[in-house]
Scaffold this active site. Structure first.
Site, PDB file in Angstrom:
ATOM      1  N   SER A 168     -25.282  44.823 -33.903  1.00  0.00           N
ATOM      2  CA  SER A 168     -26.466  44.537 -34.706  1.00  0.00           C
ATOM      3  C   SER A 168     -27.069  43.194 -34.322  1.00  0.00           C
ATOM      4  CB  SER A 168     -26.088  44.537 -36.188  1.00  0.00           C
ATOM      5  OG  SER A 168     -27.203  44.240 -36.984  1.00  0.00           O
ATOM      6  N   GLY A 169     -28.374  43.178 -34.077  1.00  0.00           N
ATOM      7  CA  GLY A 169     -29.062  41.954 -33.688  1.00  0.00           C
ATOM      8  C   GLY A 169     -29.161  41.749 -32.198  1.00  0.00           C
ATOM      9  N   THR A 195     -33.332  48.128 -31.126  1.00  0.00           N
ATOM     10  CA  THR A 195     -34.583  48.737 -31.591  1.00  0.00           C
ATOM     11  C   THR A 195     -35.754  48.295 -30.741  1.00  0.00           C
ATOM     12  OG1 THR A 195     -33.701  48.801 -33.849  1.00  0.00           O
ATOM     13  CG2 THR A 195     -36.092  49.014 -33.589  1.00  0.00           C
ATOM     14  N   ASN A 200     -29.079  40.159 -38.262  1.00  0.00           N
ATOM     15  CA  ASN A 200     -30.365  40.640 -37.742  1.00  0.00           C
ATOM     16  C   ASN A 200     -31.335  40.778 -38.902  1.00  0.00           C
ATOM     17  OD1 ASN A 200     -32.410  41.774 -36.310  1.00  0.00           O
ATOM     18  ND2 ASN A 200     -31.352  43.672 -35.790  1.00  0.00           N
ATOM     19  N   SER A 204     -32.422  44.922 -38.923  1.00  0.00           N
ATOM     20  CA  SER A 204     -31.288  45.708 -38.453  1.00  0.00           C
ATOM     21  C   SER A 204     -31.462  47.176 -38.818  1.00  0.00           C
ATOM     22  CB  SER A 204     -29.992  45.171 -39.071  1.00  0.00           C
ATOM     23  OG  SER A 204     -28.900  45.977 -38.694  1.00  0.00           O
ATOM     24  N   SER A 205     -31.283  48.074 -37.820  1.00  0.00           N
ATOM     25  CA  SER A 205     -31.340  49.518 -38.082  1.00  0.00           C
ATOM     26  C   SER A 205     -30.062  49.913 -38.813  1.00  0.00           C
ATOM     27  CB  SER A 205     -31.467  50.295 -36.768  1.00  0.00           C
ATOM     28  OG  SER A 205     -32.653  49.984 -36.103  1.00  0.00           O
ATOM     29  N   GLY A 220     -24.210  49.512 -32.906  1.00  0.00           N
ATOM     30  CA  GLY A 220     -23.206  49.054 -31.970  1.00  0.00           C
ATOM     31  C   GLY A 220     -21.849  48.965 -32.662  1.00  0.00           C
ATOM     32  N   GLU A 261     -18.928  47.549 -34.617  1.00  0.00           N
ATOM     33  CA  GLU A 261     -18.955  46.572 -35.704  1.00  0.00           C
ATOM     34  C   GLU A 261     -17.547  46.134 -36.072  1.00  0.00           C
ATOM     35  OE1 GLU A 261     -21.211  48.040 -38.984  1.00  0.00           O
ATOM     36  OE2 GLU A 261     -23.132  47.798 -37.968  1.00  0.00           O
TER      37      GLU A 261
END
Length: 1105
Positions: free
Chosen positions: A107-108, A112, A157, A160-161, A387, A389
């Protein structure tokens, strides 16, 4: 010839990690740091792109960059995400190979944004056209919608998605986009109810409260204050760099472009508002007779507003929060819910409502962007998924996400090896087996149908009896104890008994990316993901347009007692379908890395990047790529780049490219074990060999540059000399011409001077001779003139004497004739002189009188008229004034249009009715009669009411209908046509009364300056059942005039009577009420006020004039 650059030109660090020497983790990180410090955020590992998040805008995504990478070889330019996108698009378009682009990272890391860049590049390079542009715009605009509903601000992020997205973009045979299909995976719906500290809920909640208009928020029963909603975290509600209001406008516009109807957008916002309202519902315990506590809603205001938004009966939903119905075969049993269970039910409903709304949005977008043509399509898939985590507190969501990443890593290794093997076979190079870590054992630990963790979790959720997270952990300790990648402090393996980093309520899995500690708390509940059937049925009963689609299991006619599949089972099935889909396509990889946790530019944290490099397996990926030959290149490109190293190949090689490469490598004395010849490429085993060739090429280029400079300088000097020589010849020729021209001009000038002197001398001689001859002629002429003058003067004196004698005779004769005439005329003059003088005087007076009338104006309103100058003109003066006034009135009327004539006729009729009878009349004279004061034809608010009118509306005004009970007025719309008048509700436009004009007997008004009037209906008519109408209006004069005019012009009904009196009776249903008008000072200002005195009297107070 076009000069092409290469990946190896002006390289900062190493552009392709396959060429990195030496290869280890430290050198890998140093190379990434070096390139990152020079704004080179992209690096290759063969065909894999590593993308570093710069946390700032870079000028490398311009339209010029798109054209630069368009239709170029992958290794021809410096590493860029556009190169990978172009390679995938050209393979799809030209080779008819379905493609997929897998974007991974934590994330981050910029996943995206990477997916947006890929889609924008494909949209820029594919075909043009109205339909194609529409499809591209819809595909691109689907991102803002899904980001608003599926992204949130996290610690790592700001955008973040919180869901996985896979989009298949479909193309036709030309490579033009036809549409697409989006699949979503595992929305983090637990975020709806609870967010970690420093994080936010999904963007749409904040965007709606910040960007919606006040009218929209009022309809949704919302307030802009974030603190009023329990589901919204307050510590990070506002994020730097995020404009929620502008984002909301972008989302609304994107939904419109994608194809959402306005009613659908409103329905979606209502559900979002309902989720916020749901979070504000709180419960309190209430004791029952049996000793158990039952939950009750504390404040029912939020519950009521939520029910109004969804169209649910409040009692139904309130009962669903207090009771739960359990069905088993043919039996039903209702149990009460305590406060904790009620809060669980509330949160479960909120999570299900939001997650199902998100799934409906994806389905609705797919309906808009799906390809319409039924022919075979080429497909490019773009996978943007979470991703790997590793948090301090990892739960069920992280377990599922990391399982998905294990599967992606597995397919990455398999497809990478397969691609390498296929290239070796295609190029007829011997394939050597490559050893690598196969994470299939970890995937089997999680997904095995018998002893996998997901299977045991499902089994534990489905078994009867008491099921807790601890029983699930006990089962894992029993079955997975001997597995080398599973660790738990309570299993049979004694080596973990003293491991204090492993708590008792946790288990640890050694993933390919490293060890992850999972807290078992919440696994069972999150896997169950239960929504009580009572709540599903309550939602199904809602009248909201989307609720039955979102909760189909709530249909009482289709009750299914089978337990719904668990969250883990559903996600495992979705991942399986995704893996099968990816294996049918040619893979392209983008590995995203974030350089720091602070989300700022120019900071590179070695430890963080090293951690990501490890769990992405990037170094291992390089080793797999380099296990055979580190570098490969087509013969043509290799020969073009290195041909200057051999005299036989420089400057041109006339034979096949492969033969030229063989001659080149032989001449350069490259050992044969360092390279191999494929069918179309040269394979180089060691990067040192390539770098040696590059060094020799660089040195050779310097020599070539010196040679080129020498030749160029010689050519430039020769060219300059020839130019000087040519210039000297031209200058000499021009000078000789100039000198001859000067000499000729001097000779010409001298000749002209000599000619002028000779001609002057000749002219002077001739002039002297002519002057002498002239003087002689002038002397003769003078003598003759004097002689003739003397003779003329003598003749003149003689003639004058004769003339004086003749004039004397004429004068004497004239005097004599005058005397005779005067004697004859004297006797007639006294008889006619007076009459002629009188006629002349009168003529002059009339002429002056008529000239004075010219100053009169042509305005009919001008009453001025010149005064009569003499008494004898009195009759003519009056008649002329009348005739002139009639004539100018006729001229003025001739300028009127039909509409203006009608208005003046109405004004005239109003004068006949009200002049000197109604005190309000004088103030209405200057006001034009508009008729339609509501603009009913243009106002969309009254469009439905206007369409309901069968005839043309002659008058539309807002009036007050007086209530006999209290004398207060209610606003009504008053519409008048040729056959009836209509009273309608001001807000809704609903018709309250429609009365035919033949049923109208008379109209009563007062003599005061008020606007009250009564419409009295004929007794016995169909409309008289509800009684007469007592109304008030600011345009009373116009309303009654039009009513009277319609009655006058209609041949089939009687004329409407106008009763003007300060006291009249009004029939209200069965009772007659007297309306009395008095003068006085009302308390509410300058307007008339109506007040009920008793059951038979309404008194209207009118301000004194």
């Amino acid at each position: 010839m076009e000069v092409k650059t290469s990946l190896l030109d002006n390289m900062i660090g190493v552009g392709d990690m396959v060429l990195l020497e030496p290869l280890n983790e430290d050198s890998f990180i140093v190379n990434l740091r070096n390139r990152f410090d020079h704004n080179e955020i992209y690096t290759y590992i063969g065909s894999v792109v590593i993308s570093m998040n710069p946390y700032r805008s870079l000028p490398i995504y311009t339209p010029q960059k798109v054209e630069e990478y368009r239709n170029r070889n992958f290794y021809e330019l410096s590493p860029h995400i556009y190169a990978l996108a172009d390679e995938a698009y050209r393979s799809l378009r030209d080779q008819d190979k379905d493609q997929c682009i897998l974007i991974t990272g934590e994330s981050g890391a910029g996943k995206t944004e990477a997916s947006k860049l890929v889609m924008s590049y494909v949209a820029a390079v594919c075909g043009k056209g109205q339909e194609v542009n529409k499809v591209k715009e819809q595909l691109l605009q689907s991102n803002p919608v899904l980001e608003a509903f599926g992204n949130a601000k996290t610690m790592r992020n700001d955008n973040s998605s919180r869901f996985g997205k896979y989009m298949d973009i479909e193309f036709d045979f030309k490579g033009d986009p036809l549409g697409g299909v989006i699949s979503n995976y595992l929305l983090e719906k637990s975020r709806v109810c609870k967010q970690p500290r420093g994080e936010r809920n999904f963007h749409i909640f904040y965007q709606l409260l910040s960007g919606a208009s006040d009218d929209t928020l009022m309809k949704l029963k919302l307030d802009r204050d974030f603190s009023k909603y329990n589901y919204l975290s307050l510590d990070s509600a506002n994020v730097n760099g995020l404009d929620d209001a502008a984002s909301f406008r972008t989302v609304r516009n994107a939904m419109q472009i994608v194809g959402f109807m306005e009613a659908e957008v409103q329905s979606v916002l209502e559900l979002v508002a309902a989720v916020l309202k749901l979070g504000n519902i709180e419960f309190k315990p209430e004791s029952r007779v049996n000793g158990f506590d039952e939950s009750r809603v504390k404040d029912k205001n939020d519950l009521k507003e939520m029910c109004e938004l969804l169209g649910i009966e409040q009692s139904v939903l309130e009962r669903a929060f207090s009771y739960r119905t359990v069905e088993a075969k043919m039996e039903k049993m209702s149990t009460t819910l305590n406060v904790a269970q009620a809060y669980y039910a509330r949160d479960a409903l909120a999570k299900n409502l939001y997650s199902r709304l998100f799934s409906w949005l994806v389905t609705r977008i797919n309906e808009s962007i799906k390809a319409q043509a039924k022919t075979r399509h080429k497909v490019m898939g773009v996978l943007d998924i979470y991703g790997f985590e590793i948090f301090e507190d990892n739960s069920f969501e992280q377990f599922i996400i990391n399982y998905c990443n294990e599967k992606l890593q597995q397919i990455f290794i398999e497809l990478t090896l397969r691609e390498e093997q296929e290239e070796y076979i295609r190029e007829d190079i011997e394939w050597t087996n490559i050893e690598y870590f196969n994470n299939a054992i970890i995937c089997d630990l999680i997904e095995n149908n018998q002893n996998g963790i997901l299977a045991m979790l499902d089994e534990e959720c489905l078994r009867p009896g008491t099921v807790t997270d601890d029983t699930f952990l006990d089962k894992l300790n029993t079955i997975c104890a001997e597995h080398q990648h599973f660790e738990s402090r309570l299993n049979k393996n004694s080596k973990f008994l003293t491991d204090h980093s492993l708590p008792h309520s946790c288990f640890r899995i050694q993933h390919y990316a490293g060890k992850v500690l999972y807290r078992v708390e919440g696994f069972v509940d999150k896997n169950n993901d239960l929504l009580y059937r009572d709540l599903s049925q309550a939602m199904y009963k809602a009248t909201h347009s989307l609720m039955r689609q979102l909760f189909p299991e709530g249909n009482p006619a289709k009750v299914n007692l089978k337990r719904p599949p668990t969250a883990g089972f559903q996600f495992k099935a979705s991942v399986g379908v995704l893996m099968k889909n990816l294996q049918t396509k040619n893979p392209n990889y983008i590995r995203c890395i974030k350089p720091n946790d602070k989300k700022v530019a120019h900071i590179f944290t070695d430890s963080l990047v090293c951690h990501q490099v490890r769990y992405l397996g990037l170094v291992e990926n390089v080793r797999v790529r380099r296990a055979g030959y580190a570098f490969r290149q087509p013969y043509e490109s290799c020969l073009e780049r290195y041909k200057m190293l051999c005299k036989k190949t420089w400057p041109h090689w006339r034979g096949p490219a492969r033969d030229g490469v063989e001659v080149l490598l032989t001449d350069c004395s490259v050992p044969t074990e360092e390279f191999a010849y494929g069918r179309s490429k040269i394979f180089i085993r060691n990067p040192r060999t390539l770098f040696t060739l590059e060094e020799r090429r660089r040195a050779c280029l310097e020599d070539l540059a010196t040679l080129i400079q020498k030749i160029y300088r010689g050519w430039k000097s020769r060219t300059h000399f020839l130019l000087l020589k040519k210039s000297q010849v031209v200058v000499a020729a021009w000078y000789r011409r100039y000198a001859q021209q000067n000499k000729y001009q001097k000779i010409k000038s001298a000749t002209l001077v000599m000619q002028s002197f000779v001609r002057g001398w000749k002219a002077r001689n001739i002039l002297r001779q002519l002057k002498y001859e002239k003087r002689c002629k002038e002397a003769v002429t003078t003598i003759a003139a004097y002689w003739h003058g003397t003779q003329a003067r003598m003749e003149l004196r003689r003639l004058k004497t004769e003339a004086r004698n003749k004039r004397a005779v004429s004068v004497i004769w004239a005097y004599w004739q005058g005397t005779k005439v005067r004697r004859e005329y004297r006797k007639f003059f006294r008889a006619n002189a007076g009459k002629k003088i009188y006629d002349f005087t009168i003529q002059r007076i009339m002429q002056k009188y008529f000239l004075g009338l010219k100053t009169t104006t042509m305005s009919p309103m001008d009453n001025t008229w010149p005064a009569k100058p003499y008494g004898f003109l009195e009759g003519a003066h009056t008649q002329l004034r009348r005739i002139f006034h009639l004539w100018r009135c006729k001229k003025y009327r001739g300028q009127f249009t039909e509409e203006k004539k009608a208005v003046y006729e109405e004004k005239l009729e109003a004068s006949e009715i009200f002049k000197d009878k109604k005190a309000l009349y004088p103030s209405s004279v200057s006001q034009p009669f508009k008729g339609d004061y509501l603009e009913i034809q243009k106002n969309p608010k009254y469009q439905k009411l206007n369409s309901a009118m069968e005839e043309k509306v002659l008058l539309a005004d807002l009036v007050n209908k007086i209530n006999r009970a209290n004398g207060k007025g209610s606003p009504r719309l008053f519409l008048l046509t040729k056959s009836n008048f209509v009273l309608a509700d001001q807000k809704t436009g609903q018709v309250k009364a429609s009365v035919p004009l033949p049923d109208l007997a008379s109209v009563s008004v007062s003599t005061q300056s008020d606007g009250f009037f009564a419409l009295k209906l004929k007794e016995g008519s169909a409309s008289a059942s509800k009684g007469d109408f007592l109304l008030s209006s600011e345009h009373l004069i116009e309303i009654i005039t039009k009513l009277h005019r319609i009655g006058t012009t209609a041949a089939d009904r009687d004329q409407i009577n106008i009763d003007i009196s300060d006291e009249f009776l009004v029939q209200f249903k069965q009772d007659k009420v007297c309306v009395k008008f008095i003068q006085g000072g009302p308390k509410n200002g300058n307007s008339a006020a109506c007040k009920r005195k008793n059951n038979r009297l309404l008194e209207v107070s009118v301000p004194s004039p």
